[in-house]
Design an enzyme around this catalytic site. Structure first.
Site, short mmCIF file in Angstrom:
data_model
loop_
_atom_site.label_atom_id
_atom_site.label_comp_id
_atom_site.label_asym_id
_atom_site.label_seq_id
_atom_site.Cartn_x
_atom_site.Cartn_y
_atom_site.Cartn_z
N GLY A 15 2.45 -23.67 3.13
CA GLY A 15 3.18 -24.94 3.88
C GLY A 15 2.21 -25.54 4.91
N ARG A 76 -0.15 -24.27 -3.97
CA ARG A 76 0.21 -23.06 -4.66
C ARG A 76 -0.89 -22.98 -5.53
NH1 ARG A 76 2.98 -21.18 -0.13
NH2 ARG A 76 4.73 -22.55 0.17
N ASP A 107 1.21 -15.80 5.97
CA ASP A 107 1.04 -14.49 5.51
C ASP A 107 0.64 -14.54 4.16
OD1 ASP A 107 3.39 -15.36 4.73
OD2 ASP A 107 4.61 -13.58 5.26
N THR A 130 1.31 -22.11 11.00
CA THR A 130 2.47 -22.22 10.18
C THR A 130 3.70 -22.47 11.16
OG1 THR A 130 4.42 -20.74 9.04
CG2 THR A 130 2.81 -19.74 10.43
N ILE A 131 4.58 -23.14 10.92
CA ILE A 131 5.63 -23.65 11.92
C ILE A 131 6.55 -22.63 12.32
CG2 ILE A 131 5.34 -26.19 11.17
CD1 ILE A 131 8.46 -25.76 9.92
N ASP A 132 6.63 -21.47 11.29
CA ASP A 132 7.63 -20.46 11.43
C ASP A 132 7.12 -19.43 12.74
OD1 ASP A 132 9.13 -21.34 9.55
OD2 ASP A 132 8.29 -20.10 8.09
N ASP A 134 6.05 -16.68 12.47
CA ASP A 134 6.40 -15.44 12.18
C ASP A 134 5.10 -14.30 11.79
OD1 ASP A 134 5.30 -16.70 9.94
OD2 ASP A 134 7.09 -16.16 8.70
N MET A 174 14.26 -24.92 9.69
CA MET A 174 13.46 -23.86 8.79
C MET A 174 13.36 -22.71 9.47
SD MET A 174 10.63 -26.32 7.19
CE MET A 174 10.90 -27.31 5.80
N ARG A 176 13.01 -19.09 6.89
CA ARG A 176 13.74 -18.35 5.98
C ARG A 176 13.85 -16.94 6.15
NH1 ARG A 176 11.04 -20.17 2.19
NH2 ARG A 176 9.27 -18.59 2.19
#
Length: 328
Positions: A15, A76, A107, A130-132, A134, A174, A176
């Protein structure tokens, strides 16, 4: 520096996140500074498989630091998931005379880079984009700060409508598998409740909290919901359940979606991307490989890709306590 690297490739994968262009710029200009050639591969691993790349120099990345998205595109790659596809990617890198790769992504990107490096002995460095937020091994990932600011601005505007009409808004953000965006933006925007995957608060607790808010005089409230929250099947079902059990509330749902990924990156993300990618180039030139660069205690550090993938970046539990206190 042990400079056996003459030509470095760079790609963005997974993403997109604000600041990826600033990261590309930093890689290219660091290569120019150290007299190393640089090529950019389009569409992530798929570009590696197909040998789809462009020569890049210091001037080719002018005026991109403020742009969202990624000029190298992202995609992808089903081909790269197979040994045959990765073999084709290795041949493409060999034909392009690329000695090492810098992989900007999350990741999934790092997992692909790790497997590729193990199979073909090819040096890679991971840069967390990544914006997450994580990824283990860094306190902040490229794009996270910008996404937070986007979410807080959106919630501030939603609150104006909620207050005007005495409404309860469920705002899905967002995340997940991680609740970093929800937790921090929820506190920043003054949300009454924050629902994240890491903390199953349960429907009864949510109802009790909203009922307390109503009895204290609040007729408009904001509940920030991470898309991976486990309380309901989805945010719409959750809102319907609350409306059924608390009919005094007029419940609405807003899904912020991909606006969180776009926009001009914040100053923090531009500086972070620049620091991480200068270090990534320097690590390759120093003979290091198969590591990820990260931002820890305001310093740029590195950890193995294995650790970045195996370990977990936990949320700050104290923020949950603070959220409970401030939602009173």
């Amino acid at each position: 520096m042990v400079n056996k690297i003459k030509r470095i490739g760079v790609m963005t994968s997974g993403g997109d996140s604000p600041g990826m262009n600033a990261a590309i710029r930093a890689v290219v200009r660091s290569c120019a500074y150290y007299n190393v050639e640089c090529v950019g591969f389009y569409r992530g691993f798929q570009g590696m498989v197909e040998g789809d790349y462009m020569e890049m120099d210091a001037r080719s990345v002018r005026n991109i630091i403020s742009r969202g998205g990624t000029i190298l595109k992202s995609a992808r790659s089903k081909d790269f998931l197979t040994p045959q596809g990765r073999k084709k990617a290795a041949n493409s890198l060999s034909k392009a005379k690329v000695d090492a790769m810098i992989l900007i992504g999350g990741d999934g990107t790092f997992r692909g880079g790790k497997i590729f490096s193990e199979e073909h002995g090819f040096p890679v460095i991971g840069v967390p984009g990544t914006i997450d937020n994580d990824i283990f091994g860094t306190h902040y990932t490229i794009g996270y700060d910008t996404a937070l600011n986007t979410v807080v601005e959106a919630i501030d505007k939603i609150r104006d409508t909620a207050s005007s009409h005495n409404r309860l808004f469920f705002v899905e953000v967002m995340g997940r598998d991680a609740g970093f965006i929800a937790l921090n933006s929820g506190i920043g925007a003054g949300a009454e409740e924050i629902l994240i995957p890491e903390e199953d608060l349960g429907l009864d607790r949510l109802l009790a909290s909203l009922e307390r808010s109503r009895k204290s005089g609040k007729m408009s409230s904001i509940v920030v919901v991470s898309e991976g929250d486990k309380i309901g099947k989805n945010v719409f079902e959750l809102a319907e359940y609350v409306t059924k059990n608390l009919p005094d509330y007029d419940s609405k749902v807003t899904v912020l979606g991909h606006i969180q990924r776009g926009g001009s990156p914040s100053c923090f993300d531009r500086v972070l991307a620049s620091r991480l990618c200068v270090k990534a180039v320097e690590l390759l030139l120093d003979g290091q490989k198969n590591v990820m660069v990260g931002f820890v205690n305001n310093q740029i550090e590195s950890c193995s890709l294995v650790s970045a993938l195996k370990e977990k970046h936990d949320i700050n539990r104290d923020l949950l306590r603070i959220s409970d206190i401030l939602s009173t």
